[in-house]
Design an enzyme around this catalytic site. Structure first.
Site, PDB file in Angstrom:
ATOM      1  N   LYS A  90       0.848  -1.191   0.000  1.00 49.02           N
ATOM      2  CA  LYS A  90       0.000   0.000   0.000  1.00 49.02           C
ATOM      3  C   LYS A  90       0.884   1.242   0.000  1.00 49.02           C
ATOM      4  CE  LYS A  90      -1.611   3.062   2.541  1.00 49.02           C
ATOM      5  NZ  LYS A  90      -1.710   4.150   1.570  1.00 49.02           N
ATOM      6  N   CYS A 141      13.908  10.424   6.757  1.00 49.36           N
ATOM      7  CA  CYS A 141      13.883   9.974   8.157  1.00 49.36           C
ATOM      8  C   CYS A 141      15.267  10.050   8.784  1.00 49.36           C
ATOM      9  CB  CYS A 141      13.325   8.558   8.240  1.00 49.36           C
ATOM     10  SG  CYS A 141      14.130   7.439   7.092  1.00 49.36           S
TER      11      CYS A 141
END
Ligand code: NAD
Length: 462
Positions: A155, A264
């Protein structure tokens, strides 16, 4: 029929595609197909599975430029970065193709018989992907999942689904059987939550924010799913006065502004030993001025726009709040103008000296702002570096080898580099400590979290 949503190019604000917003029914159908495809995929002989994965990697290489252009159009990242990331996708697939027949069990000395272990596939893996490195992070999960005999339903993030959709098409083209690798586009709150709760999904491999990771983990607990979480970060680059300051400053923009800081591993804090602060800031200002912002399809451009207008607003909010706080003088260097006209632009910004209590020094910014914070000695550097709930990445800059090792052991982060800002390599493990998550991606370590160790004892005594 599912609804569709616009996919927007953040550098032009133009709609570049329409993509289905799938619901629970389509998610369940994909999981059922993945479940049905599992036994045959698991039964493919190791050498053949490896061959298919190598063919998949070669097909990605054949479509390298197409995928890179698509990633740049969808995410707004400079084309050079997209090219590197697509090259990494192929490298990941080659690496795990090579691992198919090397993730071996053991024979264990025991009394009364023979004991052996098998690394069994888990079944259907649900992969939930963020918007900042869509195709690369998809491959980090697809590679080890397929190599170890799992099937996978991916997804992608709502706003950046295009390369994941294309990657699954290329997998089919390369010969992967139907149902082995699928992509379901749609909302995290619908498709993502369904994958996390679905009884036939054995594992969720999640990359995204700590807040959503927490929700995924709690939903997955209902069926005791395996979970790996790659979450946010607030990484520090620690610059000691004995470091090669020129090299540290020249490399700093790459460590904090690559992918427009939407990374990140972004070193959004630079801790600088007080005696070196002035010289370092002068060098840094030069480096930041050369960090050009503009059309990401131009290969000379270093930084594109923020991914959405809303995200640009969130990033800008850090400046208001941080700069307003008490804590001494603030100098803000920017790399000059950002383009006029359409596009969600925000300039690379250095704030120095910043107070460690400011929000910009404490929370993940996910944009091109760095807080430069002074420290006096090694103990204070360790305390400041660890003064965060996150523990993903970081750098240590010093010419003192013993100190670099002391620091590397003392800083609580899953990936550290010494005299470098490099965080990610296909061959080495990647993942966080503390609230940056758990589990490791990449390297041979990733294979463990896509398999279950089964122990079998065979009695041989008469
Ligand atoms: P996000 O958490 O908002 O979304 C990540 C994914 O989760 C998306 O696909 C989204 O649709 C889905 N999602 C949203 N709500 C969900 C729910 N309730 N249940 C299941 N899925 C849900 O993150 P983002 O904004 O896409 O990405 C940015 C974040 O990702 C940052 O915090 C960044 O640090 C982190 N990140 C971490 C790594 C790493 O490897 N540690 C790498 C890249 C990004």
């Amino acid at each position: 029929m599912s609804d569709v949503t616009d996919v927007v190019n953040p550098a032009t604000e133009q709609v570049i595609a329409l993509i289905p917003i799938n619901g629970v029914e389509a998610t369940d159908e994909a999981v059922a197909r993945a479940h049905a495809a599992g036994p045959a995929w698991r039964a493919v002989a190791p050498a053949d599975r490896a061959r298919l994965m190598r063919r998949f990697a070669a097909t990605v290489e054949d479509h390298h430029e197409e995928l890179a252009q698509l990633e740049t159009a969808n995410v707004g990242k400079p084309i050079g970065e997209s090219r590197d990331e697509v090259a990494m996708v192929a490298e990941v697939l080659y690496f795990y193709a090579g691992a198919v027949d090397k993730h071996r069990g053991a024979t264990v000395p025991v009394a009364g018989g023979v004991d052996m272990t098998f690394h069994e596939p888990l079944g259907v893996v649900g992969a939930i992907i963020p918007w900042n490195f869509p195709v690369a992070i998809t491959s980090w999960k697809v590679g080890p999942a397929l190599a170890t005999g799992n099937t996978i339903v991916v997804k992608p993030a709502e706003i950046t689904p295009l390369t994941a959709v294309r990657l699954a098409e290329l997998g089919l083209e390369a010969g992967l059987p139907e149902g082995v690798l699928q992509v379901v586009t749609g909302k995290g709150s619908v498709v993502g939550t369904r994958l996390a709760e679905h009884p036939d999904v054995a594992k969720i491999a999640f990359t995204g924010s700590t807040e959503v990771g927490r929700d995924v983990m709690s939903r997955a607990s209902g069926t005791i799913k395996r979970v790996t979480l790659e979450l946010g970060g607030k990484s520090a680059s620690v610059v000691f006065a004995d470091a090669d300051l020129k090299r540290a400053a020249a490399s700093a923009p790459g460590g904090m502004f690559a992918n427009a800081g939407q990374d990140c591993c972004a070193r959004s804090r630079i801790l600088v030993q007080r005696g070196a602060m002035d010289e370092f800031l002068d060098l840094l200002a030069d480096a930041v001025r050369s960090w050009t912002v503009g059309d990401p399809t131009d290969p000379d451009i270093k930084m594109g726009p923020m991914v959405t207008a809303a995200h640009r607003g969130v990033v800008a909010g850090f400046m208001d709040e941080g700069m307003g706080a008490p804590g001494g003088p603030v100098a803000s260097h920017t790399a000059g103008a950002v383009p006029d006209g359409p596009g969600y632009w925000f300039p690379p910004t250095v704030v120095a000296p910043a107070d460690p209590g400011w929000r910009m020094a404490r929370e993940e910014i996910f944009g091109p702002i760095v807080a430069v914070i002074p420290f006096d000695d090694e103990d204070e550097a360790v305390r400041l570096a660890n003064d965060t709930p996150y523990g993903l990445s970081g750098s240590i800059w010093t010419r003192d080898g013993a100190r670099s090792l002391r620091m590397a052991r003392a800083v609580q982060a899953g990936n550290l580099s010494v005299n470098s800002n490099s965080s990610v390599r296909v061959q080495t493990s990647f993942g966080g400590m503390k609230q940056s998550g758990f589990g490791r991606e990449l390297g041979l370590e990733a294979l463990a979290s896509y398999t279950e160790v089964k122990n079998v004892f065979v009695a041989t005594d008469d």
